[in-house]
Design a protein around this motif. Structure first.
Motif, PDB file in Angstrom:
ATOM      1  N   GLU A   1      38.244  42.876  36.343  1.00  0.00           N
ATOM      2  CA  GLU A   1      37.318  43.618  36.853  1.00  0.00           C
ATOM      3  C   GLU A   1      37.691  43.713  38.665  1.00  0.00           C
ATOM      4  N   ALA A   2      38.429  42.403  38.882  1.00  0.00           N
ATOM      5  CA  ALA A   2      38.939  42.385  40.271  1.00  0.00           C
ATOM      6  C   ALA A   2      39.819  43.492  40.557  1.00  0.00           C
ATOM      7  N   GLU A   3      40.808  43.664  39.725  1.00  0.00           N
ATOM      8  CA  GLU A   3      41.845  44.687  39.697  1.00  0.00           C
ATOM      9  C   GLU A   3      41.209  46.154  39.807  1.00  0.00           C
ATOM     10  N   LEU A   4      40.150  46.451  38.879  1.00  0.00           N
ATOM     11  CA  LEU A   4      39.445  47.553  38.842  1.00  0.00           C
ATOM     12  C   LEU A   4      38.877  47.962  40.287  1.00  0.00           C
ATOM     13  N   HIS A   5      38.236  46.916  40.772  1.00  0.00           N
ATOM     14  CA  HIS A   5      37.564  46.933  42.076  1.00  0.00           C
ATOM     15  C   HIS A   5      38.712  47.180  43.303  1.00  0.00           C
ATOM     16  N   ARG A   6      39.923  46.808  42.966  1.00  0.00           N
ATOM     17  CA  ARG A   6      40.824  46.873  43.977  1.00  0.00           C
ATOM     18  C   ARG A   6      41.395  48.193  44.019  1.00  0.00           C
ATOM     19  N   LEU A   7      41.497  48.742  42.764  1.00  0.00           N
ATOM     20  CA  LEU A   7      41.990  50.344  42.422  1.00  0.00           C
ATOM     21  C   LEU A   7      40.929  51.008  43.136  1.00  0.00           C
ATOM     22  N   GLN A   8      39.638  50.841  43.106  1.00  0.00           N
ATOM     23  CA  GLN A   8      38.570  51.654  43.506  1.00  0.00           C
ATOM     24  C   GLN A   8      38.671  51.674  45.186  1.00  0.00           C
TER      25      GLN A   8
ATOM     26  N   VAL B   1      37.417  43.251  26.254  1.00  0.00           N
ATOM     27  CA  VAL B   1      38.213  42.317  27.052  1.00  0.00           C
ATOM     28  C   VAL B   1      38.029  40.939  27.063  1.00  0.00           C
ATOM     29  N   PRO B   2      38.694  40.117  26.758  1.00  0.00           N
ATOM     30  CA  PRO B   2      38.530  38.691  26.479  1.00  0.00           C
ATOM     31  C   PRO B   2      37.728  38.020  27.559  1.00  0.00           C
ATOM     32  N   ILE B   3      36.766  37.233  27.516  1.00  0.00           N
ATOM     33  CA  ILE B   3      36.052  36.573  28.404  1.00  0.00           C
ATOM     34  C   ILE B   3      36.962  35.947  29.412  1.00  0.00           C
ATOM     35  N   ALA B   4      37.896  35.256  29.099  1.00  0.00           N
ATOM     36  CA  ALA B   4      38.775  34.821  29.995  1.00  0.00           C
ATOM     37  C   ALA B   4      39.446  35.566  31.111  1.00  0.00           C
ATOM     38  N   MET B   5      39.488  37.032  30.653  1.00  0.00           N
ATOM     39  CA  MET B   5      40.191  37.888  31.299  1.00  0.00           C
ATOM     40  C   MET B   5      39.455  38.920  32.203  1.00  0.00           C
ATOM     41  N   LYS B   6      37.994  38.754  31.687  1.00  0.00           N
ATOM     42  CA  LYS B   6      37.057  39.780  32.391  1.00  0.00           C
ATOM     43  C   LYS B   6      37.129  39.720  33.939  1.00  0.00           C
ATOM     44  N   GLU B   7      37.254  38.399  34.499  1.00  0.00           N
ATOM     45  CA  GLU B   7      37.224  38.431  35.948  1.00  0.00           C
ATOM     46  C   GLU B   7      38.460  39.094  36.692  1.00  0.00           C
ATOM     47  N   LYS B   8      39.541  38.653  36.222  1.00  0.00           N
ATOM     48  CA  LYS B   8      40.799  39.147  36.780  1.00  0.00           C
ATOM     49  C   LYS B   8      40.869  40.707  36.519  1.00  0.00           C
TER      50      LYS B   8
END
Length: 319
Positions: A161-168, A152-159
């Motif tokens: 990961e946030a979406e993966l945490h939301r799905l969890q 995952v591009p560094i610029a997109m990692k935060e977004k």
């Protein structure tokens, strides 16, 4: 001409124009047109012609297309003569007209009451059909495929990961330590600027999924079911596929691999080839006894021959 209240414009073919309209000049136009099935029509131009009907003559634009069969008398000319409703009834053709937004206090109040009554289905949460468990049919002769996560591009990692945490947090996915199947994910930017995560299942599970023969509605099916409506309500399901739970076996088959680890997929996920047919079957079952209602995957349309019946059908759908 064939009267067609489904045609926005009155059109003839270039062959017809060359045969019967030799004294008229064809003018270039930027108009673009498409047929009912979505394919584009090649427009040669327009010509301005006198048209006489019931002793009344008007000068109107006639659209000329490269190829076509029967000349069509469309809504534009019928509207000029005030005859759209008459021909729609006589020919037993249902048309959709653009209506002026005239306030109706009684109707608006009823509609407002409907929205208040069903406010819970309009919240920003992802629903779940608890009584339905979805099974993904896998060919037992196909060996499991385990693929590494995509970087995952560094610029997109935060977004991401946030979406993966939301799905969890919504229990759509759950972390696991190991799996025979593993599908890498990709992130897709939606039109509203938000992110959607989908699995690249074409490299893994989709190769093993047995064909789902459940059909999506044809245009004719939709038109027949909704014919005769006075106005229409369209509804879009929020995170549609994620509202259906997978059974335990399918959860592990559809496991996803991410840069922060493996996840079991608890709900129907985007990218699974049979997902549209599965969701359509569920929606058809849920709405089987509803009149003037037609779902198309995650979008549904509701109507009725009168405003009162329209709202009644909408109330049943939302219930």
């Amino acid at each position: 001409m064939e009267i067609d209240t489904g045609a926005a414009a009155t059109i003839i073919s270039k062959q017809c124009f060359d045969k019967y309209f030799t004294s008229f000049k064809l003018q270039p136009t930027a108009i673009t047109m498409s047929a009912y099935d979505g394919h584009s029509l090649s427009v040669e131009g327009i010509c301005i012609v006198p048209f006489t009907l019931r002793g009344r003559t008007l000068t109107l634009p006639l659209c000329v297309v490269t190829s076509g069969a029967v000349p069509l008398l469309g809504r534009d000319w019928l509207l000029h003569f005030g005859l759209l409703a008459e021909f729609a009834v006589c020919a037993n053709i249902n048309s959709v007209q653009q209506m002026a937004a005239v306030p109706d206090a009684a109707t608006d109040a009823t509609f407002e009451q409907l929205l208040i009554k069903h406010a819970h289905v309009f919240c920003d949460e992802v629903g779940c059909a608890k009584s339905i468990k979805v099974h993904i049919d896998i060919d037992p002769d196909v060996n499991p495929v385990f693929l590494k996560a995509y970087p995952v591009p560094i610029a997109m990692k935060e977004k991401v990961e946030a979406e993966l945490h939301r799905l969890q947090s919504l229990n759509i996915i759950s972390p696991i330590a190991a799996s025979k199947w593993a599908t890498p994910i990709m992130h897709v930017k939606k039109a509203d600027g938000t992110m959607k995560i989908a699995g690249c299942f074409n490299r893994t599970v989709n190769r093993a999924i047995l064909p789902n023969s459940y059909p999506l509605p044809l245009f004719a099916d939709v038109a027949t079911k909704l014919a005769g409506g006075e106005s229409y309500s369209t509804l879009d399901m929020n995170s549609a596929y994620n509202q259906l739970e997978l059974d335990e076996e399918s959860q592990l088959v559809c496991a996803i691999n991410t840069h922060i680890g493996l996840f079991r997929v608890n709900r129907l996920f985007y990218g699974i080839s049979s997902a549209p047919a599965i969701f359509q079957r569920v929606m058809d079952q849920l709405t089987a006894n509803l009149s003037y209602t037609q779902p198309y995957i995650d979008n549904s349309c509701v109507t009725g021959p009168t405003r009162q019946l329209h709202l009644l059908n909408l109330d049943k759908f939302l219930s």
